[in-house]
Design a protein around this motif. Structure first.
Motif, PDB file in Angstrom:
ATOM      1  N   ASP A 128      12.611   0.186  34.360  1.00  0.00           N
ATOM      2  CA  ASP A 128      11.538   1.022  33.821  1.00  0.00           C
ATOM      3  C   ASP A 128      10.472   0.195  33.139  1.00  0.00           C
ATOM      4  N   GLY A 129       9.220   0.720  33.182  1.00  0.00           N
ATOM      5  CA  GLY A 129       8.098  -0.002  32.591  1.00  0.00           C
ATOM      6  C   GLY A 129       6.803   0.745  32.816  1.00  0.00           C
ATOM      7  N   ARG A 130       5.734  -0.026  33.067  1.00  0.00           N
ATOM      8  CA  ARG A 130       4.416   0.578  33.283  1.00  0.00           C
ATOM      9  C   ARG A 130       3.878   0.263  34.686  1.00  0.00           C
ATOM     10  N   ASP A 131       4.321  -0.849  35.235  1.00  0.00           N
ATOM     11  CA  ASP A 131       3.746  -1.358  36.492  1.00  0.00           C
ATOM     12  C   ASP A 131       4.844  -1.723  37.480  1.00  0.00           C
ATOM     13  N   ILE A 132       6.011  -1.104  37.362  1.00  0.00           N
ATOM     14  CA  ILE A 132       7.123  -1.511  38.222  1.00  0.00           C
ATOM     15  C   ILE A 132       6.860  -1.072  39.662  1.00  0.00           C
ATOM     16  N   GLY A 133       6.461   0.181  39.850  1.00  0.00           N
ATOM     17  CA  GLY A 133       6.188   0.672  41.203  1.00  0.00           C
ATOM     18  C   GLY A 133       4.902   0.109  41.792  1.00  0.00           C
ATOM     19  N   THR A 134       3.964  -0.275  40.940  1.00  0.00           N
ATOM     20  CA  THR A 134       2.668  -0.735  41.448  1.00  0.00           C
ATOM     21  C   THR A 134       2.614  -2.252  41.647  1.00  0.00           C
ATOM     22  N   VAL A 135       3.242  -3.022  40.761  1.00  0.00           N
ATOM     23  CA  VAL A 135       3.087  -4.480  40.797  1.00  0.00           C
ATOM     24  C   VAL A 135       4.407  -5.241  40.947  1.00  0.00           C
ATOM     25  N   VAL A 136       5.369  -4.909  40.105  1.00  0.00           N
ATOM     26  CA  VAL A 136       6.594  -5.731  40.065  1.00  0.00           C
ATOM     27  C   VAL A 136       7.444  -5.519  41.319  1.00  0.00           C
ATOM     28  N   LEU A 137       7.697  -4.256  41.651  1.00  0.00           N
ATOM     29  CA  LEU A 137       8.540  -3.948  42.818  1.00  0.00           C
ATOM     30  C   LEU A 137       7.838  -2.934  43.725  1.00  0.00           C
ATOM     31  N   PRO A 138       6.726  -3.356  44.356  1.00  0.00           N
ATOM     32  CA  PRO A 138       6.000  -2.398  45.199  1.00  0.00           C
ATOM     33  C   PRO A 138       6.830  -1.892  46.375  1.00  0.00           C
ATOM     34  N   GLN A 139       7.907  -2.620  46.719  1.00  0.00           N
ATOM     35  CA  GLN A 139       8.760  -2.188  47.840  1.00  0.00           C
ATOM     36  C   GLN A 139       9.952  -1.353  47.384  1.00  0.00           C
ATOM     37  N   ALA A 140       9.977  -0.941  46.130  1.00  0.00           N
ATOM     38  CA  ALA A 140      11.135  -0.196  45.616  1.00  0.00           C
ATOM     39  C   ALA A 140      11.425   1.021  46.488  1.00  0.00           C
ATOM     40  N   GLU A 141      12.698   1.278  46.713  1.00  0.00           N
ATOM     41  CA  GLU A 141      13.112   2.404  47.564  1.00  0.00           C
ATOM     42  C   GLU A 141      12.722   3.737  46.941  1.00  0.00           C
ATOM     43  N   VAL A 142      12.785   3.820  45.612  1.00  0.00           N
ATOM     44  CA  VAL A 142      12.440   5.066  44.923  1.00  0.00           C
ATOM     45  C   VAL A 142      11.469   4.731  43.796  1.00  0.00           C
ATOM     46  N   LYS A 143      10.365   5.491  43.717  1.00  0.00           N
ATOM     47  CA  LYS A 143       9.407   5.293  42.623  1.00  0.00           C
ATOM     48  C   LYS A 143       9.187   6.625  41.931  1.00  0.00           C
ATOM     49  N   ILE A 144       9.296   6.594  40.630  1.00  0.00           N
ATOM     50  CA  ILE A 144       9.119   7.826  39.877  1.00  0.00           C
ATOM     51  C   ILE A 144       8.143   7.586  38.742  1.00  0.00           C
ATOM     52  N   PHE A 145       7.211   8.501  38.584  1.00  0.00           N
ATOM     53  CA  PHE A 145       6.288   8.439  37.458  1.00  0.00           C
ATOM     54  C   PHE A 145       6.720   9.528  36.494  1.00  0.00           C
ATOM     55  N   THR A 189      -5.350  -5.907  33.842  1.00  0.00           N
ATOM     56  CA  THR A 189      -4.201  -6.373  34.624  1.00  0.00           C
ATOM     57  C   THR A 189      -3.081  -5.347  34.587  1.00  0.00           C
ATOM     58  N   ALA A 190      -2.650  -4.917  35.775  1.00  0.00           N
ATOM     59  CA  ALA A 190      -1.499  -4.028  35.896  1.00  0.00           C
ATOM     60  C   ALA A 190      -1.553  -2.831  34.942  1.00  0.00           C
ATOM     61  N   PRO A 191      -2.632  -2.045  34.986  1.00  0.00           N
ATOM     62  CA  PRO A 191      -2.699  -0.883  34.101  1.00  0.00           C
ATOM     63  C   PRO A 191      -1.645   0.158  34.474  1.00  0.00           C
ATOM     64  N   LEU A 192      -1.305   0.990  33.498  1.00  0.00           N
ATOM     65  CA  LEU A 192      -0.374   2.082  33.759  1.00  0.00           C
ATOM     66  C   LEU A 192      -1.035   3.099  34.677  1.00  0.00           C
ATOM     67  N   ARG A 193      -0.463   3.283  35.850  1.00  0.00           N
ATOM     68  CA  ARG A 193      -0.930   4.349  36.733  1.00  0.00           C
ATOM     69  C   ARG A 193       0.186   4.721  37.690  1.00  0.00           C
ATOM     70  N   GLN A 194       0.077   5.941  38.217  1.00  0.00           N
ATOM     71  CA  GLN A 194       1.101   6.399  39.148  1.00  0.00           C
ATOM     72  C   GLN A 194       0.865   5.755  40.505  1.00  0.00           C
ATOM     73  N   ALA A 195       1.872   5.105  41.066  1.00  0.00           N
ATOM     74  CA  ALA A 195       1.740   4.541  42.412  1.00  0.00           C
ATOM     75  C   ALA A 195       1.528   5.696  43.388  1.00  0.00           C
ATOM     76  N   GLU A 196       0.809   5.419  44.476  1.00  0.00           N
ATOM     77  CA  GLU A 196       0.505   6.497  45.428  1.00  0.00           C
ATOM     78  C   GLU A 196       1.757   7.134  45.998  1.00  0.00           C
ATOM     79  N   ASP A 197       2.802   6.316  46.172  1.00  0.00           N
ATOM     80  CA  ASP A 197       4.028   6.845  46.760  1.00  0.00           C
ATOM     81  C   ASP A 197       5.087   7.183  45.709  1.00  0.00           C
ATOM     82  N   ALA A 198       4.650   7.344  44.455  1.00  0.00           N
ATOM     83  CA  ALA A 198       5.615   7.705  43.397  1.00  0.00           C
ATOM     84  C   ALA A 198       5.716   9.222  43.258  1.00  0.00           C
ATOM     85  N   LEU A 199       6.905   9.679  42.930  1.00  0.00           N
ATOM     86  CA  LEU A 199       7.119  11.100  42.666  1.00  0.00           C
ATOM     87  C   LEU A 199       6.831  11.359  41.196  1.00  0.00           C
ATOM     88  N   LEU A 200       6.198  12.476  40.909  1.00  0.00           N
ATOM     89  CA  LEU A 200       5.879  12.809  39.519  1.00  0.00           C
ATOM     90  C   LEU A 200       6.989  13.654  38.907  1.00  0.00           C
TER      91      LEU A 200
END
Ligand code: C5P
Length: 223
Positions: A128-145, A189-200
């Motif tokens: 968990d964090g602010r930029d995990i789905g967008t920057v750190v692990l863009p290939q993550a199997e599951v992304k949740i905002f 740098t790496a602002p908090l935002r919901q990745a396009e493929d993240a579930l809200l």
């Protein structure tokens, strides 16, 4: 059993760490709290009495910092700063503010990026964090905002601070939250935002058990 990663991002006080920890325990995989890593750097800057406006001076401290993580017998993450266990002290409100300051510095983020990616290479993780789905692990199997309204987050944070024995008035907690939200989502740098493929997942109107169930449902559908 294929390795997988669950990335959970969202603003402070949304319940990310409690929920991510519960989900990781249920799934039997590693929980990684990346905020704690930024807090550890923040603690170091605070102890060195750095000037929060002098980012260049903060960068010069990095070579003196050794951050590492250990997992206790309870499976919970402990943070080590140059070998000292700082797990509890990094939760203090002034260290939250320091974490927000240091986390806006690109050199600090770069310094910590590989450490986070390595954890996900060697284990299945809920990170968990602010930029995990967008920057750190863009290939993550599951992304949740994961989010909740600022007022609800302030109420929850107040309770948590009370339980830790460091109570603060509602208005102070709310204004800290709004200020951190703004800083975290407006930095370059790496602002908090919901990745396009993240579930809200908005937990404003859910209690803990309902949030946990909703989160696990989202994860299990995708792994
Ligand atoms: O999640 P937590 O409140 O512990 O994070 C502390 C601060 O660290 C956040 O306000 C944010 O500025 C920063 N942070 C970050 N990127 C992450 C995790 C935390 O910038 N992945």
């Amino acid at each position: 059993n294929k390795r997988y990663a669950v990335a959970i991002d969202g603003p402070s006080g949304a319940g990310k760490s409690t929920l991510a920890k519960a989900a990781a325990a249920e799934l039997g995989i590693l929980y990684v709290d990346t905020g704690a890593i930024y807090r550890t750097i923040g603690l170091y800057a605070c102890r060195r009495e750095a000037d929060p406006h002098d980012l260049a001076a903060i960068i010069t401290l990095l070579p003196d910092i050794q951050v590492s993580m250990a997992y206790g017998e309870d499976g919970l993450q402990r943070m080590l700063l140059n070998g000292e266990d700082v797990t509890d002290v990094i939760r203090r409100p002034e260290i939250s503010r320091w974490a927000s300051v240091v986390s806006a510095i690109p050199e600090v983020r770069a310094f910590l990026l590989e450490m986070q990616r390595e954890l996900a290479r060697s284990h299945s993780v809920v990170m968990d964090g602010r930029d995990i789905g967008t920057v750190v692990l863009p290939q993550a199997e599951v992304k949740i905002f994961l989010t909740a309204s600022p007022e609800i987050r302030a109420q929850r944070r107040m309770k948590e601070l009370e339980q830790r024995g460091t109570p603060q008035p509602y208005n102070q907690v709310l204004s800290d939250i709004l200020q951190r939200d703004w800083a975290d989502s407006h930095r370059e740098t790496a602002p908090l935002r919901q990745a396009e493929d993240a579930l809200l997942l908005d937990t404003s109107h859910l209690d803990f058990d309902q949030s946990r169930e909703a989160l696990l449902h989202m994860i299990k559908e995708r792994i």
